[in-house]
Design a protein around this motif. Structure first.
Motif, PDB file in Angstrom:
ATOM      1  N   VAL A  81      92.458  76.887 -76.071  1.00 29.96           N
ATOM      2  CA  VAL A  81      92.165  76.043 -77.009  1.00 29.96           C
ATOM      3  C   VAL A  81      90.743  75.982 -77.309  1.00 29.96           C
ATOM      4  O   VAL A  81      89.827  76.479 -76.853  1.00 29.96           O
ATOM      5  CB  VAL A  81      92.361  74.587 -76.606  1.00 29.96           C
ATOM      6  CG1 VAL A  81      91.834  73.270 -77.489  1.00 29.96           C
ATOM      7  CG2 VAL A  81      93.784  74.084 -75.666  1.00 29.96           C
ATOM      8  N   VAL A  82      90.604  75.979 -78.939  1.00 23.26           N
ATOM      9  CA  VAL A  82      89.366  75.873 -79.640  1.00 23.26           C
ATOM     10  C   VAL A  82      89.091  74.588 -80.326  1.00 23.26           C
ATOM     11  O   VAL A  82      90.094  74.163 -80.979  1.00 23.26           O
ATOM     12  CB  VAL A  82      89.247  77.293 -80.690  1.00 23.26           C
ATOM     13  CG1 VAL A  82      89.340  78.461 -79.786  1.00 23.26           C
ATOM     14  CG2 VAL A  82      90.198  77.047 -81.410  1.00 23.26           C
ATOM     15  N   PHE A 134      88.106  79.926 -90.020  1.00 23.70           N
ATOM     16  CA  PHE A 134      89.002  79.996 -88.929  1.00 23.70           C
ATOM     17  C   PHE A 134      90.566  80.337 -89.345  1.00 23.70           C
ATOM     18  O   PHE A 134      91.154  81.384 -88.867  1.00 23.70           O
ATOM     19  CB  PHE A 134      88.964  78.824 -87.921  1.00 23.70           C
ATOM     20  CG  PHE A 134      90.303  78.547 -87.039  1.00 23.70           C
ATOM     21  CD1 PHE A 134      90.008  79.145 -85.892  1.00 23.70           C
ATOM     22  CD2 PHE A 134      91.225  77.759 -87.311  1.00 23.70           C
ATOM     23  CE1 PHE A 134      91.064  79.137 -84.968  1.00 23.70           C
ATOM     24  CE2 PHE A 134      92.252  77.691 -86.515  1.00 23.70           C
ATOM     25  CZ  PHE A 134      92.282  78.358 -85.268  1.00 23.70           C
ATOM     26  N   ARG A 135      90.845  79.753 -90.341  1.00 27.29           N
ATOM     27  CA  ARG A 135      92.282  79.718 -90.920  1.00 27.29           C
ATOM     28  C   ARG A 135      92.328  81.216 -91.360  1.00 27.29           C
ATOM     29  O   ARG A 135      93.522  81.728 -91.317  1.00 27.29           O
ATOM     30  CB  ARG A 135      92.598  78.601 -91.802  1.00 27.29           C
ATOM     31  CG  ARG A 135      92.726  77.118 -91.176  1.00 27.29           C
ATOM     32  CD  ARG A 135      92.983  76.165 -92.221  1.00 27.29           C
ATOM     33  NE  ARG A 135      93.019  74.818 -91.560  1.00 27.29           N
ATOM     34  CZ  ARG A 135      93.895  74.377 -90.657  1.00 27.29           C
ATOM     35  NH1 ARG A 135      95.042  74.840 -90.261  1.00 27.29           N
ATOM     36  NH2 ARG A 135      93.761  72.974 -90.412  1.00 27.29           N
ATOM     37  N   GLU A 136      91.368  81.547 -92.184  1.00 28.42           N
ATOM     38  CA  GLU A 136      91.505  82.946 -92.648  1.00 28.42           C
ATOM     39  C   GLU A 136      91.651  84.031 -91.864  1.00 28.42           C
ATOM     40  O   GLU A 136      92.627  84.748 -91.815  1.00 28.42           O
ATOM     41  CB  GLU A 136      90.275  83.204 -93.461  1.00 28.42           C
ATOM     42  CG  GLU A 136      90.303  82.295 -94.965  1.00 28.42           C
ATOM     43  CD  GLU A 136      89.137  82.761 -95.902  1.00 28.42           C
ATOM     44  OE1 GLU A 136      88.225  83.512 -95.466  1.00 28.42           O
ATOM     45  OE2 GLU A 136      88.924  82.013 -97.047  1.00 28.42           O
ATOM     46  N   GLN A 196      98.631  75.579 -83.483  1.00 29.82           N
ATOM     47  CA  GLN A 196      98.987  74.150 -84.068  1.00 29.82           C
ATOM     48  C   GLN A 196      97.490  73.378 -83.783  1.00 29.82           C
ATOM     49  O   GLN A 196      96.781  73.427 -82.787  1.00 29.82           O
ATOM     50  CB  GLN A 196      99.989  73.719 -83.114  1.00 29.82           C
ATOM     51  CG  GLN A 196      99.731  73.497 -81.642  1.00 29.82           C
ATOM     52  CD  GLN A 196     101.073  73.047 -81.030  1.00 29.82           C
ATOM     53  OE1 GLN A 196     101.672  73.752 -80.115  1.00 29.82           O
ATOM     54  NE2 GLN A 196     101.388  71.630 -81.327  1.00 29.82           N
ATOM     55  N   GLU A 197      97.409  72.356 -84.753  1.00 29.80           N
ATOM     56  CA  GLU A 197      96.186  71.325 -84.473  1.00 29.80           C
ATOM     57  C   GLU A 197      96.843  70.410 -83.515  1.00 29.80           C
ATOM     58  O   GLU A 197      97.893  69.508 -83.489  1.00 29.80           O
ATOM     59  CB  GLU A 197      95.928  70.737 -85.777  1.00 29.80           C
ATOM     60  CG  GLU A 197      94.856  69.781 -85.690  1.00 29.80           C
ATOM     61  CD  GLU A 197      94.397  69.195 -86.742  1.00 29.80           C
ATOM     62  OE1 GLU A 197      93.707  68.137 -86.839  1.00 29.80           O
ATOM     63  OE2 GLU A 197      94.875  69.661 -87.888  1.00 29.80           O
ATOM     64  N   ILE A 198      96.183  69.785 -82.553  1.00 34.25           N
ATOM     65  CA  ILE A 198      96.378  68.947 -81.490  1.00 34.25           C
ATOM     66  C   ILE A 198      95.362  67.706 -81.277  1.00 34.25           C
ATOM     67  O   ILE A 198      95.577  66.800 -80.533  1.00 34.25           O
ATOM     68  CB  ILE A 198      96.461  69.597 -80.114  1.00 34.25           C
ATOM     69  CG1 ILE A 198      95.056  70.213 -79.428  1.00 34.25           C
ATOM     70  CG2 ILE A 198      97.408  70.709 -79.990  1.00 34.25           C
ATOM     71  CD1 ILE A 198      95.027  70.739 -78.121  1.00 34.25           C
ATOM     72  N   GLY A 199      94.425  67.926 -82.311  1.00 38.31           N
ATOM     73  CA  GLY A 199      93.595  66.642 -82.187  1.00 38.31           C
ATOM     74  C   GLY A 199      92.381  66.868 -83.068  1.00 38.31           C
ATOM     75  O   GLY A 199      92.065  67.980 -83.458  1.00 38.31           O
ATOM     76  N   LEU A 247      90.899  70.404 -83.206  1.00 31.39           N
ATOM     77  CA  LEU A 247      91.180  70.961 -81.874  1.00 31.39           C
ATOM     78  C   LEU A 247      92.635  71.635 -82.126  1.00 31.39           C
ATOM     79  O   LEU A 247      93.441  71.438 -82.838  1.00 31.39           O
ATOM     80  CB  LEU A 247      91.351  70.216 -80.573  1.00 31.39           C
ATOM     81  CG  LEU A 247      90.245  69.899 -79.921  1.00 31.39           C
ATOM     82  CD1 LEU A 247      89.234  69.050 -80.610  1.00 31.39           C
ATOM     83  CD2 LEU A 247      90.445  69.028 -78.613  1.00 31.39           C
ATOM     84  N   PHE A 248      92.510  73.152 -81.994  1.00 32.87           N
ATOM     85  CA  PHE A 248      93.851  74.021 -82.049  1.00 32.87           C
ATOM     86  C   PHE A 248      94.060  74.575 -80.835  1.00 32.87           C
ATOM     87  O   PHE A 248      93.329  75.091 -80.041  1.00 32.87           O
ATOM     88  CB  PHE A 248      93.371  75.163 -83.021  1.00 32.87           C
ATOM     89  CG  PHE A 248      93.061  74.573 -84.458  1.00 32.87           C
ATOM     90  CD1 PHE A 248      94.055  74.081 -85.246  1.00 32.87           C
ATOM     91  CD2 PHE A 248      91.786  74.678 -85.098  1.00 32.87           C
ATOM     92  CE1 PHE A 248      93.824  73.622 -86.783  1.00 32.87           C
ATOM     93  CE2 PHE A 248      91.509  74.149 -86.254  1.00 32.87           C
ATOM     94  CZ  PHE A 248      92.270  73.676 -86.960  1.00 32.87           C
TER      95      PHE A 248
END
Length: 562
Positions: free
Chosen positions: A514-515, A525-527, A537-540, A557-558
């Motif tokens: 998790v990051v 990050f997304r690129e 997936q985003e978890i929070g 948080l991913f």
């Protein structure tokens, strides 16, 4: 100003019950606890120094290595290990008694709390021979209520413990200076051993204060008959022997890097430049004294003109020598923080208390008294306004904090002013210390812990536990908020990542990772995740205010998607 016990009792301390005046040490301990315990257990770990010290101690406890000091994967070669040993002992005792554990930040604060109490008791114990029993009690109470000491007693680092060693060492030095013929070898041994302990806490800072005071007294008196009483011939080796084993061990363990970084990287950088943006011009400590020494600062300011006029009086001379040369050194050093001058506060409070308790005191000019009292009133108002502003800006709710803190600040100022106008300067000083109790409690227990946006790391840990329970620290990385409190909350094996691209590569390095990615690094990050064809997936998310940098941050948080 006659620095001696007044010939007739000064009833200006009537604000304290007579039963407690007959047990001054008990009264002082109770005062310290009332002043410092609010917030002690409820404030989360603060950035940056407290979390660094506590995390380094926590890693000592986990690894069993009590020589090397590390925070995460990095060596921390800045301060000796004394405070870490004290914190480790505190945690061991609390764990054995099942009262606390190594994940509780307050367990690491206990040495600071005890150090502050010992400093206050030392100020009273040895201050009696300098200013008399009642003035020493008042000076110790004023020291206990100083805002900077209240803050340091809440923080798991060196300065409150250092204050205890300096207060004890200077108290013993005062006995050698005033009565060299009666100064025993046992007292001399205590003096040098305490200085050895101070070296293990903060290197040369502790010994510097008596050294500069001694040089000043020798020059002013054109001699140093007290030097023989201190027995430096075997005392200096005793001081070195008390501290040398760890310094030898750390030199071997780090192959000399500790001394290179502690002296060249930490101490010299503070002297020559403002380390970590803490630079300030000379005069900083004088201008901020009214804040750091609130609420007793105004009495000290009123006392200083008389103290200087009576500098030939031996006790006054000693207290001024304790303060003046070291103060000038601290003003000359480029890096400045309010707690650096704390080792000089016992002497300042004793000078203020001696003047306040003297029935023959000389009042300073009216304009100076007004300036001193204006400092008291402005700081009290500033505490209330700062609490209100912090609560309003962070919590978006105004008046709530002001309604709690402002009346207490106003009550303190009014009662202190009324006592001083009636000639009860000692009572005014003690009232300030006593009325600081509800004021500090309102801020430290009623306001600060409730400023949720400030406490990013605990909220991040709670979110992570809810979304990825039992995640090992080594499988968590973070970028955009790499503060030491994150390590203390989540573990020293957390990966502190530099960029959003690093975060994407870390996430792709294992199936259960998790990051947390700061909003400023989200695009990178997304690129990078897209370039790696990395499903996630985003978890929070956690939004808070990074007060060390003065800006808001949102951490996303991913988790790697299946």
């Amino acid at each position: 100003m006659h620095i001696s016990a007044p010939s007739s009792p000064d009833r200006s301390l009537g604000a304290l019950p007579e039963a407690l005046q007959r047990r001054p040490r008990l009264a002082l301990v109770l005062l310290c606890l009332l002043l410092w315990l609010p917030g002690f257990f409820t404030l989360p770990a603060t950035d940056r120094d407290e979390s660094r010290f506590a995390q380094a101690t926590k890693q000592m406890l986990d690894s069993g290595d009590y020589v090397r000091i590390r925070v995460g994967e990095e060596e921390r070669n800045k301060k000796p290990a004394g405070i870490h040993w004290a914190q480790a002992a505190s945690v061991h005792v609390l764990e054995a008694a099942r009262l606390g554990g190594r994940d509780d930040i307050w367990a690491y604060r206990v040495p600071s709390l005890l150090g502050g109490i010992l400093a206050v008791l030392a100020t009273f114990h040895w201050g009696r021979s300098l200013v008399g029993r009642r003035a020493a009690f008042l000076g110790a109470a004023m020291l206990a209520s100083c805002m900077v000491l209240m803050a340091e007693a809440h923080i798991a680092k060196t300065d409150a413990a250092l204050l205890a060693t300096v207060a004890a060492a200077m108290g013993l030095f005062a006995q050698a200076y005033l009565r060299p013929g009666q100064f025993t070898a046992r007292q001399a041994a205590g003096f040098w051993l305490v200085l050895g302990a101070s070296m293990l806490l903060k290197g040369p800072v502790g010994p510097m204060v008596p050294l500069l005071a001694g040089i000043t007294l020798a020059i002013a008196d054109k001699g140093a008959p007290w030097l023989r009483a201190l027995r430096p011939g075997w005392g200096l080796p005793l001081m070195v022997a008390a501290a040398a084993p760890w310094f030898v061990a750390i030199g071997i363990a780090t192959e000399g890097r500790f001394f290179e970084q502690a002296v060249g990287g930490d101490m010299l950088s503070k002297i020559g430049s403002g380390e970590e943006k803490h630079g300030a011009p000379p005069g900083f400590y004088l201008l901020t004294f009214g804040i750091a020494a609130f609420p007793g600062a105004w009495i000290v300011l009123c006392a200083l003109p008389t103290a200087w006029r009576e500098r030939l009086n031996p006790p006054t001379r000693f207290l001024l020598a304790w303060v003046v040369p070291s103060w000038l050194v601290f003003e000359a050093v480029q890096t400045k923080l309010p707690h650096y001058t704390l080792p000089l506060y016992p002497a300042l409070m004793l000078l203020g208390a001696a003047w306040a308790m003297d029935p023959l005191r000389r009042l300073p000019p009216r304009w100076w008294r007004r300036v001193a009292f204006a400092a008291l009133a402005l700081v009290a108002l500033g505490i209330a306004l700062a609490s209100e502003a912090a609560f309003g800006m962070l919590m978006r709710r105004w008046l709530e904090a002001g309604l709690l803190v402002l009346p207490l600040a106003a009550l303190l100022v009014w009662l202190v002013w009324r006592s001083a106008r009636q000639g009860g300067w000692g009572r005014a000083g003690l009232l300030g210390a006593l009325l600081a109790v509800p004021l500090y409690a309102a801020v430290m227990e009623g306001v600060a812990p409730r400023l949720a946006p400030l406490w990013v790391a605990p909220r991040l840990a709670a979110t992570l536990e809810a979304q990825a329970p039992g995640l090992p620290a080594r499988d968590f990385g973070i970028t955009g908020h790499s503060e030491p409190s994150v390590l203390f909350a989540l573990g020293g094996e957390v990966s502190l990542l530099r960029t959003g691209r690093d975060a994407a590569r870390f996430l792709g390095g294992g199936p259960a990772r998790v990051v947390a990615v700061g909003d400023r690094a989200e695009r990178d990050f997304r690129e990078e995740a897209a370039a790696l064809a990395l499903p996630y997936q985003e978890i929070g998310q956690v939004t808070g205010f990074n007060y060390t940098r003065g800006r808001w941050v949102t951490l996303l948080l991913f988790r790697r998607a299946a």
